[in-house]
Design a protein around this motif. Structure first.
Motif, PDB file in Angstrom:
ATOM      1  N   GLU A 158      -9.418  -7.776   2.360  1.00  0.00           N
ATOM      2  CA  GLU A 158      -9.913  -6.453   1.943  1.00  0.00           C
ATOM      3  C   GLU A 158      -8.806  -5.614   1.333  1.00  0.00           C
ATOM      4  OE1 GLU A 158     -12.277  -4.090   4.641  1.00  0.00           O
ATOM      5  OE2 GLU A 158     -13.268  -5.893   5.402  1.00  0.00           O
ATOM      6  N   THR A 159      -7.652  -5.624   1.974  1.00  0.00           N
ATOM      7  CA  THR A 159      -6.499  -4.882   1.440  1.00  0.00           C
ATOM      8  C   THR A 159      -6.076  -5.458   0.094  1.00  0.00           C
ATOM      9  OG1 THR A 159      -5.785  -4.572   3.725  1.00  0.00           O
ATOM     10  CG2 THR A 159      -4.175  -4.061   2.008  1.00  0.00           C
TER      11      THR A 159
ATOM     12  N   GLN B 269       0.838  -1.213   0.000  1.00  0.00           N
ATOM     13  CA  GLN B 269       0.000   0.000   0.000  1.00  0.00           C
ATOM     14  C   GLN B 269       0.866   1.253   0.000  1.00  0.00           C
ATOM     15  OE1 GLN B 269      -2.263  -1.176   3.590  1.00  0.00           O
ATOM     16  NE2 GLN B 269      -4.127  -0.745   2.431  1.00  0.00           N
TER      17      GLN B 269
ATOM     18  N   ASN C 226      -7.944  -6.930  -2.132  1.00  0.00           N
ATOM     19  CA  ASN C 226      -8.900  -6.500  -3.165  1.00  0.00           C
ATOM     20  C   ASN C 226      -8.749  -5.022  -3.514  1.00  0.00           C
ATOM     21  OD1 ASN C 226     -10.195  -8.900  -3.936  1.00  0.00           O
ATOM     22  ND2 ASN C 226     -11.435  -8.893  -2.058  1.00  0.00           N
ATOM     23  N   GLU C 227      -8.513  -4.211  -2.504  1.00  0.00           N
ATOM     24  CA  GLU C 227      -8.289  -2.777  -2.774  1.00  0.00           C
ATOM     25  C   GLU C 227      -7.075  -2.563  -3.668  1.00  0.00           C
ATOM     26  OE1 GLU C 227      -7.906  -0.567   0.911  1.00  0.00           O
ATOM     27  OE2 GLU C 227      -9.820  -1.416   1.576  1.00  0.00           O
ATOM     28  N   LEU C 228      -5.975  -3.256  -3.325  1.00  0.00           N
ATOM     29  CA  LEU C 228      -4.746  -3.111  -4.108  1.00  0.00           C
ATOM     30  C   LEU C 228      -4.921  -3.671  -5.519  1.00  0.00           C
ATOM     31  CD1 LEU C 228      -2.006  -3.967  -1.473  1.00  0.00           C
ATOM     32  CD2 LEU C 228      -1.998  -1.932  -2.924  1.00  0.00           C
TER      33      LEU C 228
ATOM     34  N   LYS D 256      -7.386  -3.794  -7.353  1.00  0.00           N
ATOM     35  CA  LYS D 256      -8.170  -2.909  -8.213  1.00  0.00           C
ATOM     36  C   LYS D 256      -7.274  -1.854  -8.857  1.00  0.00           C
ATOM     37  CE  LYS D 256     -11.554  -1.614  -5.578  1.00  0.00           C
ATOM     38  NZ  LYS D 256     -12.691  -0.928  -4.926  1.00  0.00           N
ATOM     39  N   LYS D 257      -6.232  -1.451  -8.125  1.00  0.00           N
ATOM     40  CA  LYS D 257      -5.414  -0.305  -8.541  1.00  0.00           C
ATOM     41  C   LYS D 257      -4.145  -0.683  -9.290  1.00  0.00           C
ATOM     42  CE  LYS D 257      -6.550   2.057  -4.297  1.00  0.00           C
ATOM     43  NZ  LYS D 257      -5.935   2.289  -3.011  1.00  0.00           N
TER      44      LYS D 257
ATOM     45  N   GLN E   2       0.995   3.925  -3.135  1.00  0.00           N
ATOM     46  CA  GLN E   2       0.691   5.362  -2.965  1.00  0.00           C
ATOM     47  C   GLN E   2       1.702   6.240  -3.698  1.00  0.00           C
ATOM     48  OE1 GLN E   2       0.760   5.770   1.284  1.00  0.00           O
ATOM     49  NE2 GLN E   2      -1.183   4.671   1.519  1.00  0.00           N
TER      50      GLN E   2
END
Lengths: 364, 364
Positions: free
Chosen positions: A87-88, A65, A90-92, A94-95, A69
């Motif tokens: 959750e982390t 993360q 999936n968030e990562l 996506k990006k 950034q």
């Protein structure tokens, strides 16, 4: 002015270490995907970018993360996937292009069920270190993992990843090269066993000792060394680097002197250095003393080393002819035994040339 | 929900440890000046206040600033004075009763010249630990320090301070009591030697082993234990506490299982636990495994312990009959070997009863 334990960084040495590894990777036509767990700094990451690096390795999702950034968008988390952080993940995913490492079917099954964005997966192979990974000769287990990953919509199998951490026990270049050859042979055998795959499976390896010493990487696709960005006393003992290549050092105020015991007490203890120790000619050492200079440090002071650490106190052994030159209030400088843990504790760097403050990831 | 390495704090056990030490100090009519370097937290400091504590010990001027900000106004920095931080010393001395520790004439001379506000000074005495301090039998050296402090306008001599850190090498209550008696005898002999002083010199000692085990403190004026606030596996081996009194534990996610080697790999490595290790029945251990419970932890799991730490990986040895109950994604819990260094690395606590986040001093 330095008045507390301070982690010095020689930017020139650091950039030179980076440049040498980049050059070696280019010569070998392999991808250098440096491990950023040692420096954990946006600014130092930028020095890699300036050398053309655009893919990195980290050891936690938190670190992924932090670097995402800063615009890094191809990151391998070289650690067995922690499914509790889905959750982390999936968030990562996506990006960025997120590459995870797996070694067990339970993890693949969990990911297949809970991923909401695509990831790449590496199968972690154990070819002798025996920390994590599936044995390189366990074809059935590896096949099962491959099938499960192929079946998962959101997982693309990249290939086989290995970390030959047992190279840290080496104390000669020959021993390191032996491990390097064993690792490559294990991965190459696996690749040949599964040669029906298209696109072909990729091979990733690389710890600092083998990547520093070996010259031939022709059978692998990428290397992932990390510690080489700074090096340390351990790496110099292993044979990965010269002491002159070490790019960080601890500067510590002298607070007491005991000439009768050949001991200098500094402000700088286990919460600054870490308890990592190494056998240096039969003596357990937490750091090797070097000459303090106005713009960094100089040569090793023979026979002067950190012999004991309490929480905030460091006890340095100094030869009689050297201890007479030390006063309370002086700054002494020591090369750390393990760059990764010392940097982790110190949380920031001060450059030697211009006393600039370089930040690190602040959270765990 | 815990999904990363997390330092759990059992507030009930912690408050009970505090209460017991406060009660012992009251029974002995000595001042308890607890060392706050272990917890480094305003909130936990408050639990001491609630027991009537108003004087504390710290191990750095930075820590003194942190606690002064929270209203503590009588602070001893139990570390040889770092003269390079004279500005911080003067700032603190203006605001609070600041007590510094000295052992060399150079330091006293420097302070006499540069202090702009009054401080109290303790002479650090070495009665066997041989880390810092002036030898308890070096009357000439001690006299010289006393004269220099008497001559300095802004220094008031409090007395003699000692830290019997060699008690950490003890493995029985008898051995601890022996050290306690030696320390008291050394300080008392010194006090008698300098008995012409008015007001009389004070005596300060106290590490967690002696303060936990000894019952008689009649000859000393104050005690300064710190680790007892949490205790740890080391203290239980020394004989200072029962394992049940340990108030912190590390909760770590399971990321891989290797039943063939009786090993469980967790997310939780040397950057979380610290490299402190202890010989537990012939095995080097970085943590002792306990049962994970919804509101904290339970009994020790016999034969299960942290056997190896890498930067982020922990390798736990588990007996065959226990490892079958573990799954990837479980949380396992371990008692730390050294509470001070583990807390320093983890930087915050999560309470077991109400999952409250408790902050620590964030800077070094």
């Amino acid at each position: 002015m330095i008045n507390k334990p301070t982690l010095l960084l020689d930017e020139g040495k650091c950039r030179s270490n980076i440049h040498q590894m980049v050059s070696k990777a280019r010569r070998n036509n392999v991808i250098l995907r440096p491990h950023f767990k040692t420096h954990q700094s946006h600014e130092i990451g930028q020095w890699f970018r300036e050398e053309g690096i655009d893919k990195i390795t980290v050891s936690s999702l938190t670190m992924a993360q932090y670097f995402a950034q800063d615009g890094w968008n191809d990151i391998t988390v070289a650690f067995p996937t922690n499914i509790l952080e889905i959750e982390t993940i999936n968030e990562l995913a996506k990006k960025i292009t997120l590459r995870l490492v797996v070694e067990s079917l339970e993890t693949v099954t969990f990911l297949a069920k809970h991923l909401t964005a695509p990831i790449h997966g590496w199968i972690k192979i154990d070819a002798g270190y025996h920390r994590t990974g599936i044995s390189a000769t366990n074809y059935d287990g590896i096949s099962a993992l491959m099938f499960a990953m192929d079946d998962a919509d959101k997982i693309t199998l990249d290939g086989f990843l290995l970390h030959a951490g047992h190279s840290y026990a080496c104390r000669s270049k020959e021993a390191i090269i032996d491990i390097h050859h064993q690792s490559i042979e294990a991965l190459d055998t696996l690749k040949k066993h599964f040669d029906h795959r298209y696109p072909p499976l990729k091979l990733s390896l690389g710890d600092t000792p083998t990547c520093s010493v070996a010259e031939d990487f022709s059978l692998v696709d990428e290397i992932r060394p990390g510690n080489f960005v700074f090096y340390d006393v351990t790496q110099s003992q292993i044979g990965s680097c010269a002491l002159e290549q070490i790019a960080i050092a601890m500067a510590c105020p002298v607070v007491a002197i005991h000439k009768d015991r050949n001991e200098v007490i500094v402000y700088g203890g286990s919460v600054h250095f870490s308890k990592d120790t190494i056998d240096d000619n039969g003596v357990d050492t937490f750091g090797v003393m070097v000459e303090t200079k106005s713009n960094g440090w100089g040569d090793v002071i023979h026979g002067a080393y950190m012999k004991k650490l309490s929480q905030e106190h460091g006890t340095i052994h100094m030869p009689s002819e050297k201890i007479t030159q030390i006063k309370v209030g002086d700054i002494v400088t020591l090369l750390p035994v393990h760059a990764c843990t010392t940097s982790n504790l110190m949380r920031s760097y001060q450059t030697t040339a211009d006393e600039r403050h370089i930040a690190r990831m602040s959270s765990l």
